[in-house]
Scaffold this motif. Structure first.
Motif, PDB file in Angstrom:
ATOM      1  N   ASP A 153     -13.123  -1.637   1.746  1.00  0.00           N
ATOM      2  CA  ASP A 153     -12.136  -2.592   2.428  1.00  0.00           C
ATOM      3  C   ASP A 153     -12.757  -4.108   2.585  1.00  0.00           C
ATOM      4  O   ASP A 153     -12.255  -4.910   2.188  1.00  0.00           O
ATOM      5  CB  ASP A 153     -11.480  -2.424   3.786  1.00  0.00           C
ATOM      6  N   GLN A 193     -11.237  -5.433  -0.663  1.00  0.00           N
ATOM      7  CA  GLN A 193      -9.973  -5.618  -1.106  1.00  0.00           C
ATOM      8  C   GLN A 193      -9.593  -6.937  -0.757  1.00  0.00           C
ATOM      9  O   GLN A 193     -10.020  -7.576   0.264  1.00  0.00           O
ATOM     10  CB  GLN A 193      -8.978  -4.585  -0.304  1.00  0.00           C
ATOM     11  N   PRO A 214      -3.736   4.875  -0.534  1.00  0.00           N
ATOM     12  CA  PRO A 214      -4.828   4.280  -1.003  1.00  0.00           C
ATOM     13  C   PRO A 214      -6.206   5.230  -0.901  1.00  0.00           C
ATOM     14  O   PRO A 214      -7.010   5.556  -1.916  1.00  0.00           O
ATOM     15  CB  PRO A 214      -5.155   3.070   0.120  1.00  0.00           C
ATOM     16  N   THR A 245      -0.563  -4.741  -8.940  1.00  0.00           N
ATOM     17  CA  THR A 245      -1.847  -4.097  -8.208  1.00  0.00           C
ATOM     18  C   THR A 245      -2.899  -5.419  -8.476  1.00  0.00           C
ATOM     19  O   THR A 245      -3.269  -6.026  -9.377  1.00  0.00           O
ATOM     20  CB  THR A 245      -2.428  -3.157  -9.271  1.00  0.00           C
ATOM     21  N   ILE A 249      -0.334  -3.287  -4.287  1.00  0.00           N
ATOM     22  CA  ILE A 249      -1.248  -2.157  -3.885  1.00  0.00           C
ATOM     23  C   ILE A 249      -2.628  -2.709  -4.415  1.00  0.00           C
ATOM     24  O   ILE A 249      -2.667  -3.408  -5.630  1.00  0.00           O
ATOM     25  CB  ILE A 249      -0.936  -0.850  -4.291  1.00  0.00           C
ATOM     26  N   SER A 250      -3.513  -2.528  -3.886  1.00  0.00           N
ATOM     27  CA  SER A 250      -5.111  -2.678  -4.421  1.00  0.00           C
ATOM     28  C   SER A 250      -5.337  -1.724  -5.328  1.00  0.00           C
ATOM     29  O   SER A 250      -4.820  -0.453  -5.332  1.00  0.00           O
ATOM     30  CB  SER A 250      -5.931  -2.676  -3.496  1.00  0.00           C
ATOM     31  N   TYR A 285       6.425  -2.841  -4.806  1.00  0.00           N
ATOM     32  CA  TYR A 285       5.179  -2.792  -3.628  1.00  0.00           C
ATOM     33  C   TYR A 285       4.025  -3.499  -4.484  1.00  0.00           C
ATOM     34  O   TYR A 285       3.976  -3.909  -5.719  1.00  0.00           O
ATOM     35  CB  TYR A 285       4.862  -1.255  -3.871  1.00  0.00           C
ATOM     36  N   ASP A 299       0.973  -1.207  -0.034  1.00  0.00           N
ATOM     37  CA  ASP A 299      -0.003   0.152  -0.075  1.00  0.00           C
ATOM     38  C   ASP A 299       0.881   1.244   0.039  1.00  0.00           C
ATOM     39  O   ASP A 299       0.238   2.306   0.294  1.00  0.00           O
ATOM     40  CB  ASP A 299      -1.172   0.021   1.135  1.00  0.00           C
ATOM     41  N   MET A 338      -3.228  -9.928  -1.175  1.00  0.00           N
ATOM     42  CA  MET A 338      -2.169  -8.871  -0.937  1.00  0.00           C
ATOM     43  C   MET A 338      -1.064  -9.461  -0.526  1.00  0.00           C
ATOM     44  O   MET A 338       0.002  -9.223  -0.564  1.00  0.00           O
ATOM     45  CB  MET A 338      -2.733  -7.748  -0.442  1.00  0.00           C
ATOM     46  N   SER A 366      -2.076   9.095   2.798  1.00  0.00           N
ATOM     47  CA  SER A 366      -2.267   7.768   2.721  1.00  0.00           C
ATOM     48  C   SER A 366      -2.462   7.529   1.238  1.00  0.00           C
ATOM     49  O   SER A 366      -3.295   8.248   0.635  1.00  0.00           O
ATOM     50  CB  SER A 366      -3.669   7.261   3.315  1.00  0.00           C
ATOM     51  N   LYS A 404      -7.531  -9.013   0.831  1.00  0.00           N
ATOM     52  CA  LYS A 404      -6.402  -8.778   1.636  1.00  0.00           C
ATOM     53  C   LYS A 404      -5.447  -9.845   1.796  1.00  0.00           C
ATOM     54  O   LYS A 404      -4.168  -9.690   1.897  1.00  0.00           O
ATOM     55  CB  LYS A 404      -6.824  -8.149   2.962  1.00  0.00           C
ATOM     56  N   ASN A 420      -7.063   0.964  -5.915  1.00  0.00           N
ATOM     57  CA  ASN A 420      -7.957   2.148  -5.114  1.00  0.00           C
ATOM     58  C   ASN A 420      -8.588   2.936  -5.793  1.00  0.00           C
ATOM     59  O   ASN A 420      -9.560   3.392  -5.450  1.00  0.00           O
ATOM     60  CB  ASN A 420      -6.929   2.622  -3.852  1.00  0.00           C
TER      61      ASN A 420
END
Length: 332
Positions: free
Chosen positions: A275, A290, A193, A316, A160-161, A158, A148, A295, A191, A292, A163
């Motif tokens: 989320d 998401q 996200p 992503t 990340i979702s 990295y 994230d 991730m 942040s 999670k 977002n």
């Protein structure tokens, strides 16, 4: 029992046993299984310290966690990390920050990692507000993955979702239900996200022909109390939104504030969360999920690529809208 003894019982060479112990290629699945079977029968456990001297690998992954270990969001990410790295023979070492020398000087990330002899590190729950905090580790040769936080380096990347799509999906769902006045309660501008979700939120409003009203947008920490305070402020407005996009924890706080004022969801206000944390299913919160655990899995796979000096790039992960009972259709 020694390696020579294992080799004799398994009818293989000592070098083959060594390859099996260190997970090296060049051993058939049948032979590998036979050697491991003999190791179990003889209660043979390799000396991990000696093995690390040979392989230059500790089989430890460091995890820097900025939030509480029992945080419902990051707990699911950690589950994905554990179930990916565990079967590969890795253990996870939780690294505490900040840490200080006896003289009071802070111990930096690089020093912390080097002294613990981990093979790589994952950063989880950190904000991008002070990017300079990560300059030293980004410039180092330490395999690093951020979750994230979109930072990259020669040995860092990295996960990340998506977002932007999350913010878009949440607002677009409410627009499709006829809402024309939509607010947003989400994390701080530092942040990544939250900032990306804001951009997706704005895009959905623009495509729906709706004006972006900054008076209906509240930014703060990802806490219930922040959502509660945001809703308190909204209820004092003469011109109030009929719907809200809010990060899950903040959405719960907003719902509690509504309840304290004799109002309810979705009769008086529709809410879409962000989320899909575990508690959402119990309070009927429509939210954008998401993945999670995915991730955590992706972060682990990415880190292993960096450790093994394979080609790597940021990853992503898609998000999806989960419809429950916190939204209602309104007439335009």
């Amino acid at each position: 029992m020694t390696i020579a003894g294992i080799a004799k019982r398994a009818r293989v060479s000592k070098s083959t046993v060594s390859k099996v112990i260190n997970d090296y290629p060049g051993v058939s699945p049948e032979t590998r299984a036979r050697v491991r079977c003999v190791m179990r029968e003889c209660n043979y456990f390799p000396n991990t310290t000696a093995r690390s001297l040979i392989t230059q690998r500790s089989k430890l992954i460091g995890l820097f966690l900025a939030s509480q270990l029992n945080d419902p969001f990051f707990r699911e990410v950690i589950d994905g990390i554990e179930k990916t790295l565990g079967p590969r023979g890795y253990d996870i070492l939780y690294l505490y920050v900040p840490t200080y020398h006896p003289n009071g000087q802070p111990i930096g990330y690089v020093e912390k990692v080097k002294t613990r002899h981990v093979d790589g590190v994952i950063f989880l729950g950190f904000l991008k507000g002070r990017v300079s905090d990560f300059d030293s580790i980004l410039a180092s040769d330490i395999p690093t993955v951020f979750v994230d936080v979109d930072l990259v380096g020669p040995h860092a990347s990295y996960v990340i979702s998506d977002n932007f799509t999350s913010g878009f999906l949440a607002a677009d769902h409410l627009i499709g239900l006829g809402h024309r006045k939509i607010g947003l309660v989400d994390g701080p501008p530092i942040s990544t996200p939250a900032q990306d979700r804001l951009e997706g939120f704005k895009k959905a409003l623009a495509l729906g022909g709706l004006a972006y009203n900054p008076s209906w947008v509240f930014r703060g920490e990802f806490l219930e109390k922040e959502g509660y305070q945001a809703m308190q402020a909204i209820l004092q407005m003469q011109d109030q939104p009929t719907a809200l996009v809010a990060q899950d924890s903040m959405a719960i706080g907003s719902m509690e504030a509504l309840k304290r004022h004799g109002k309810s969801v979705p009769e008086d206000l529709s809410i879409v969360g962000l989320d899909d944390m575990e508690f959402c299913r119990y309070c009927g919160l429509t939210t954008v999920r998401q993945q999670k655990d995915a991730m955590g899995e992706a972060a682990s796979e990415l880190l292993l690529k960096i450790i093994n000096q394979e080609s790597f790039s940021p990853h992503t992960i898609k998000t999806t809208l989960i419809q429950r009972s916190s939204c209602r259709r309104v007439s335009r």
